[in-house]
Design an enzyme around this catalytic site. Structure first.
Site, PDB file in Angstrom:
ATOM      1  N   ARG A 121      51.022  37.112  44.869  1.00  0.00           N
ATOM      2  CA  ARG A 121      51.139  36.997  43.480  1.00  0.00           C
ATOM      3  C   ARG A 121      52.296  37.628  43.169  1.00  0.00           C
ATOM      4  O   ARG A 121      53.004  37.146  42.026  1.00  0.00           O
ATOM      5  CB  ARG A 121      50.036  37.833  42.822  1.00  0.00           C
ATOM      6  CG  ARG A 121      48.773  37.019  42.704  1.00  0.00           C
ATOM      7  CD  ARG A 121      47.637  37.576  42.083  1.00  0.00           C
ATOM      8  NE  ARG A 121      46.586  36.641  41.927  1.00  0.00           N
ATOM      9  CZ  ARG A 121      45.352  36.905  41.554  1.00  0.00           C
ATOM     10  NH1 ARG A 121      44.812  38.167  41.463  1.00  0.00           N
ATOM     11  NH2 ARG A 121      44.394  36.004  41.609  1.00  0.00           N
ATOM     12  N   GLN A 175      36.221  45.499  47.083  1.00  0.00           N
ATOM     13  CA  GLN A 175      35.549  44.586  48.108  1.00  0.00           C
ATOM     14  C   GLN A 175      35.162  45.307  49.259  1.00  0.00           C
ATOM     15  O   GLN A 175      34.300  45.128  49.879  1.00  0.00           O
ATOM     16  CB  GLN A 175      36.508  43.156  48.463  1.00  0.00           C
ATOM     17  CG  GLN A 175      36.684  42.533  46.880  1.00  0.00           C
ATOM     18  CD  GLN A 175      37.711  41.377  47.205  1.00  0.00           C
ATOM     19  OE1 GLN A 175      38.147  41.071  48.317  1.00  0.00           O
ATOM     20  NE2 GLN A 175      37.684  40.537  46.152  1.00  0.00           N
ATOM     21  N   ARG A 209      45.067  32.634  38.583  1.00  0.00           N
ATOM     22  CA  ARG A 209      45.465  33.524  37.673  1.00  0.00           C
ATOM     23  C   ARG A 209      47.017  33.128  37.288  1.00  0.00           C
ATOM     24  O   ARG A 209      47.570  33.518  36.186  1.00  0.00           O
ATOM     25  CB  ARG A 209      45.485  34.909  37.971  1.00  0.00           C
ATOM     26  CG  ARG A 209      43.751  35.206  38.157  1.00  0.00           C
ATOM     27  CD  ARG A 209      43.442  36.638  37.951  1.00  0.00           C
ATOM     28  NE  ARG A 209      42.121  37.106  38.499  1.00  0.00           N
ATOM     29  CZ  ARG A 209      41.005  36.725  37.807  1.00  0.00           C
ATOM     30  NH1 ARG A 209      40.895  36.329  36.646  1.00  0.00           N
ATOM     31  NH2 ARG A 209      39.853  36.974  38.345  1.00  0.00           N
ATOM     32  N   SER A 211      40.121  49.170  47.525  1.00  0.00           N
ATOM     33  CA  SER A 211      39.411  47.730  47.517  1.00  0.00           C
ATOM     34  C   SER A 211      37.952  47.824  47.196  1.00  0.00           C
ATOM     35  O   SER A 211      37.326  48.546  47.984  1.00  0.00           O
ATOM     36  CB  SER A 211      39.808  47.349  48.726  1.00  0.00           C
ATOM     37  OG  SER A 211      38.902  46.003  48.721  1.00  0.00           O
ATOM     38  N   ARG A 270      27.817  39.903  42.117  1.00  0.00           N
ATOM     39  CA  ARG A 270      26.704  40.801  42.427  1.00  0.00           C
ATOM     40  C   ARG A 270      25.358  40.615  42.023  1.00  0.00           C
ATOM     41  O   ARG A 270      24.276  40.824  42.631  1.00  0.00           O
ATOM     42  CB  ARG A 270      27.325  42.153  42.031  1.00  0.00           C
ATOM     43  CG  ARG A 270      28.623  42.597  42.753  1.00  0.00           C
ATOM     44  CD  ARG A 270      29.381  43.679  42.193  1.00  0.00           C
ATOM     45  NE  ARG A 270      30.488  44.171  42.952  1.00  0.00           N
ATOM     46  CZ  ARG A 270      31.673  43.705  43.245  1.00  0.00           C
ATOM     47  NH1 ARG A 270      31.948  42.471  42.659  1.00  0.00           N
ATOM     48  NH2 ARG A 270      32.484  44.381  43.943  1.00  0.00           N
ATOM     49  N   ASP A 283      44.075  42.562  39.196  1.00  0.00           N
ATOM     50  CA  ASP A 283      43.933  41.232  38.876  1.00  0.00           C
ATOM     51  C   ASP A 283      44.567  40.626  37.514  1.00  0.00           C
ATOM     52  O   ASP A 283      44.684  39.630  37.331  1.00  0.00           O
ATOM     53  CB  ASP A 283      42.273  40.633  38.830  1.00  0.00           C
ATOM     54  CG  ASP A 283      41.672  40.617  39.881  1.00  0.00           C
ATOM     55  OD1 ASP A 283      42.124  40.812  40.738  1.00  0.00           O
ATOM     56  OD2 ASP A 283      40.418  40.785  39.983  1.00  0.00           O
ATOM     57  N   LYS A 316      33.437  37.900  36.678  1.00  0.00           N
ATOM     58  CA  LYS A 316      33.334  37.447  38.227  1.00  0.00           C
ATOM     59  C   LYS A 316      32.639  38.190  38.808  1.00  0.00           C
ATOM     60  O   LYS A 316      31.670  37.948  39.525  1.00  0.00           O
ATOM     61  CB  LYS A 316      34.596  36.897  38.435  1.00  0.00           C
ATOM     62  CG  LYS A 316      34.766  36.059  39.851  1.00  0.00           C
ATOM     63  CD  LYS A 316      35.820  35.256  39.828  1.00  0.00           C
ATOM     64  CE  LYS A 316      37.094  35.670  40.072  1.00  0.00           C
ATOM     65  NZ  LYS A 316      37.380  36.089  41.378  1.00  0.00           N
ATOM     66  N   SER A 317      33.349  39.316  38.786  1.00  0.00           N
ATOM     67  CA  SER A 317      32.617  40.308  39.949  1.00  0.00           C
ATOM     68  C   SER A 317      30.992  40.925  39.826  1.00  0.00           C
ATOM     69  O   SER A 317      30.284  40.714  40.609  1.00  0.00           O
ATOM     70  CB  SER A 317      33.504  41.902  39.924  1.00  0.00           C
ATOM     71  OG  SER A 317      34.809  41.640  40.084  1.00  0.00           O
TER      72      SER A 317
HETATM   73  C1  S3P Z   1      36.778  42.276  43.303  1.00  0.00           C
HETATM   74  C2  S3P Z   1      37.657  43.184  43.778  1.00  0.00           C
HETATM   75  C3  S3P Z   1      39.102  43.112  43.737  1.00  0.00           C
HETATM   76  C4  S3P Z   1      39.923  42.019  42.877  1.00  0.00           C
HETATM   77  C5  S3P Z   1      38.761  40.837  42.961  1.00  0.00           C
HETATM   78  C6  S3P Z   1      37.381  41.190  42.760  1.00  0.00           C
HETATM   79  C7  S3P Z   1      35.505  42.433  43.359  1.00  0.00           C
HETATM   80  O1  S3P Z   1      39.840  42.852  44.933  1.00  0.00           O
HETATM   81  O2  S3P Z   1      40.901  41.798  42.892  1.00  0.00           O
HETATM   82  O3  S3P Z   1      39.156  39.859  42.125  1.00  0.00           O
HETATM   83  O4  S3P Z   1      34.656  41.985  42.687  1.00  0.00           O
HETATM   84  O5  S3P Z   1      35.050  43.429  44.131  1.00  0.00           O
HETATM   85  P1  S3P Z   1      39.936  44.192  45.886  1.00  0.00           P
HETATM   86  O6  S3P Z   1      38.965  45.121  45.840  1.00  0.00           O
HETATM   87  O7  S3P Z   1      40.096  43.530  47.276  1.00  0.00           O
HETATM   88  O8  S3P Z   1      41.437  44.635  45.553  1.00  0.00           O
END
Ligand code: S3P
Length: 736
Positions: free
Chosen positions: A649, A472, A690, A470, A329, A618, A324-325
């Site tokens: 969670r 993100q 999840r 994080s 991107r 995750d 997914k990540s």
């Molecule tokens: C992700 C970063 C993670 C993860 C999310 C996907 C990403 O979050 O939990 O499912 O793709 O950068 P955090 O970076 O906020 O922990």
């Protein structure tokens, strides 16, 4: 049988009136259905076919003796029929109509009755066919079709309820709408398509040389023009009655057509592809709405329940969907690159599709996805267009936070919104550093979505020590850094996934990494690339735990991404005693990949090392299941981030496992889980994908079946979960 209505009079026995009469008779919604039509042949036919119980020869008598009168005559004659019956219609009798234009019919009522009667309920069943006449009546015509009622402020509530019940009794779904809105919506969705179909057929038919076209016309022509066989008089009436709204939408359509004409003249393939790919995705989305699986329908309204059968063994070889990540991107960087980026293995889940749609909304031409393949026609760093409205990112926190960084550097204003779960998630963690860079950005109440970004801000690179681990936040700041003057540095308190850094390098953008710091300079460009998205280790994790806890299991998970910033789940499970080995390790497009082989093994409880937490962030829902099946106690600490994911969670797993009889206590930053027996029962996923999948895995070791509520969001990251789970021997079904 109790009837909704005693005596109902249908004036006008065409397809619509006849089908309503027949359906009411057959479903018992009415004791006696009386028909009236100026055309006595139609009336006789209606009686002969059993569409009505009685025929009315005297309209006035029939009106005087009915409880409900339905006007099913053409829109144009509505007024004269109303004039006729106005003299005899008793005050308490309910009057309704089926006209496809509402403003005009209400005006007709106003002039015929000297004011709209409070017992008049304007209505419009959205059903029909190109066939007409009483002989075409179908008792199932309204099943699962929408009926729009457009009551006025003083419409009698009882009359409104009666008419609603009447439609519901023939299987329809009743909606209320403002009169004007109704006429605008219908002009766009029904009247315009009919006009186009009539026009196309007439244009082709009147050209003698084109006669052959009809002989050779195939599916496309047939599908597009089916409605040109509709009743001409009825449609003549509709366009005269709803002229203004139709002209407005026709004007917009003509502009679109003109643009396509220019694109063809100028051989502008990109323009054509842009229109067609956007239209295709909108049409596919519409099909999903029709089947009730559309993402943008509030998922909480669709309570999909999973029932996972207790016990079982997991065996086989599978490839879980793409990461997914990396999928998010790939679209983001592909869109901003120069040239065409091809993506394979793209996750066709709702989260990454939301990102894809957002770029389409910003004018990027994207082909696919088709079996995981996506082609992105990059527009360059400054080629995005202002989207027509807020970008809806559904359930995806990643999309929202990464977009915030990317949009902070654009010349146009933008707004980011999401579903109920996303709307509760913290966004100041990205808005804060972006403001320091010079972005003009606002979050909603409590620092949550929507995020509003003012375009045209001059950004300056910053040195940002992240307060939390994080990926993100890191990615958001780095993406804003692409548009900033000078250097942008981000330092993380613990290693988090580094897909952004790796992929930027893959697109030719230099990113320096030094210990916990990632640094880049703004103002560069991205060059299109080829991306092979590996299978998502976060989805693979469900099967790693499944095979570990279910006796005699043996599973091979193919082509899984094993980026060192993502392998916490493997490390933790191995420490717990799991039998996991990596085979065929290789590197694909800058990301390490392997086949993961897992066999059943007894697990033991451990204290989960805190340094593994960001690397498995995750995977904790399913790791809680592993812990519940392990011998001894598992202690998780340092995982407070879990409280702000798609759900809290920690709480969701504590509540669910306690409901199944497991000894578990939540703490501020983790949980203490004692391994032991798991009972059957019912748990709530709180709409978190999840959590839902984790409890489906738990059933492999539970004493009874587990029912899981609110599972629709599994489609955000793992749309074929049930299919793959079933293929390796798990028994998970969607419960009606
Ligand atoms: C992700 C970063 C993670 C993860 C999310 C996907 C990403 O979050 O939990 O499912 O793709 O950068 P955090 O970076 O906020 O922990």
């Amino acid at each position: 049988m109790k009837h909704v209505i005693d005596r109902l009079l249908v004036i006008g026995l065409g397809l619509i009136g006849g089908s309503l009469a027949l359906a009411l008779k057959q479903r018992g919604g009415c004791r006696t259905v009386i028909g009236y039509d100026l055309n006595t042949k139609e009336l006789e036919e209606g009686l002969r076919l059993g569409v009505i119980d009685e025929r009315a020869d005297d309209l006035f008598d029939a009106v005087r003796n009915a409880d409900v009168v339905v006007l099913a005559v053409p829109v144009k004659v509505m007024e004269s029929v109303m004039m006729d019956i106005a003299k005899v219609l008793p005050e308490e009798t309910i009057l309704t109509d089926v006209g496809s234009v509402k403003g005009n019919v209400i005006e007709a009522a106003r002039s015929a009755f000297g004011g709209v009667p409070v017992n008049f309920v304007p209505g419009h069943p959205i059903a029909g066919s190109e066939k007409s006449g009483v002989a075409a009546s179908k008792s199932t015509l309204y099943d699962h079709h929408k009926v729009i009622l457009t009551p006025l402020a003083d419409t009698d509530r009882f009359a409104l309820r009666r008419v609603s019940q009447m439609w519901e009794s023939v299987g329809a779904e009743v909606h209320h709408m403002d009169v004007r809105r109704h006429d605008e919506v219908l002009a766009a969705t029904s009247h315009l398509p009919h006009l186009l179909a009539f026009s196309l057929v007439d244009t082709l038919a009147s050209d003698h040389e084109n006669r052959d076209i009809f002989r050779y016309a195939a599916g496309g022509f047939r599908d597009f023009t089916r409605i040109a066989a509709s009743d001409p008089m009825m449609w003549h009436d509709v366009f005269l009655a709803n002229g203004d709204a139709t002209l407005k939408v026709l004007g917009e359509f003509s502009e679109g057509l003109e643009e396509l004409k220019t694109a063809i003249e100028q051989r502008d393939g990109r323009k054509l592809l842009g229109v067609f790919t956007r239209a295709k995705s909108a049409r596919d989305h519409f099909s999903k709405i029709l089947t009730g699986t559309a993402y943008s329908l509030p998922m909480t309204d669709i309570n999909i329940k999973f029932r996972a059968k207790s016990g079982g063994t997991v065996r086989g070889q599978i490839r879980v969907p793409g990461d997914k990540s990396i999928s998010h991107r790939s679209i983001m960087l592909g869109a901003l690159a120069e040239g065409v980026t091809e993506v394979e293995g793209f996750l066709e889940g709702e989260d990454s599709l939301a990102t894809l749609q957002a770029f389409r909304d910003m004018g990027v031409v994207i082909e696919g996805p088709y079996q995981g393949r996506v082609t992105i026609h990059g527009v360059g760093m400054h080629g995005l267009r202002q989207p027509p409205g807020p970008l809806y990112l559904g359930n995806s926190g990643t999309a929202m936070r990464l977009f915030a960084g990317l949009l902070a550097g654009q010349a146009f204003d933008s707004e980011l919104t999401g579903d109920e779960s996303l709307s509760k998630r913290p966004m100041e963690r990205v808005a804060g550093p972006l403001r320091t860079m010079g972005a003009q950005i606002e979050t909603g109440e409590g620092g949550r979505p929507p995020i509003r970004i003012k375009g045209g801000a001059a950004l300056t690179g910053i040195d940002y020590p992240m307060p939390m681990a994080s990926a993100q936040v890191k990615s958001c700041v780095l993406l804003a850094g692409l548009y900033s003057s000078g250097d942008t540095r981000v330092t993380e308190p613990a290693p988090t996934r580094d897909h952004t850094e790796r992929m930027l390098s893959g697109f030719g953008y230099s990113v320096q990494k030094e210990g916990a710091e990632a640094r880049l300079s703004g103002g560069g460009k991205l060059t299109a690339s080829h991306i092979d998205v590996p299978a998502d280790i976060s989805s693979a994790a469900f099967f790693m735990v499944a095979a570990s806890i279910a006796p005699e299991s043996d599973v091979l998970l193919q082509h899984v991404g094993i980026n060192p910033t993502r392998v916490g789940v493997i490390n933790i499970l191995q420490q717990m005693g799991a039998d996991i080995s990596l085979e065929n390790e290789r590197e694909v497009g800058g990301e390490p990949v392997a086949d993961i082989h897992i066999k059943h093994a007894p697990l033991k409880g451990i204290n989960i090392p805190e340094d593994q937490v960001p690397l498995a962030i995750d995977e904790f829902p399913v790791l809680f299941i592993a812990a519940a099946c392990a011998e001894g106690t598992t202690v998780l600490t340092g995982a407070e981030e879990l409280r702000v994911k798609e759900s809290d969670r920690i709480q969701a797993m504590v509540d669910g496992l306690q409901a199944l009889g497991v000894d578990i206590e939540g703490t501020d930053d983790g949980a203490v889980i004692k391994g032991g027996a798991i009972g059957g029962g019912r748990v709530n996923s709180l709409g978190d994908h999840r959590i839902a999948m984790a409890f489906a895995v738990a059933a492999l070791r539970s004493e009874g079946d587990i029912t899981i509520d609110d599972c629709a969001n599994v489609a955000t990251s793992f749309p074929n979960f049930i299919e793959l789970a079933t293929s390796v021997g798990m028994s998970v079904v969607i419960e009606e």
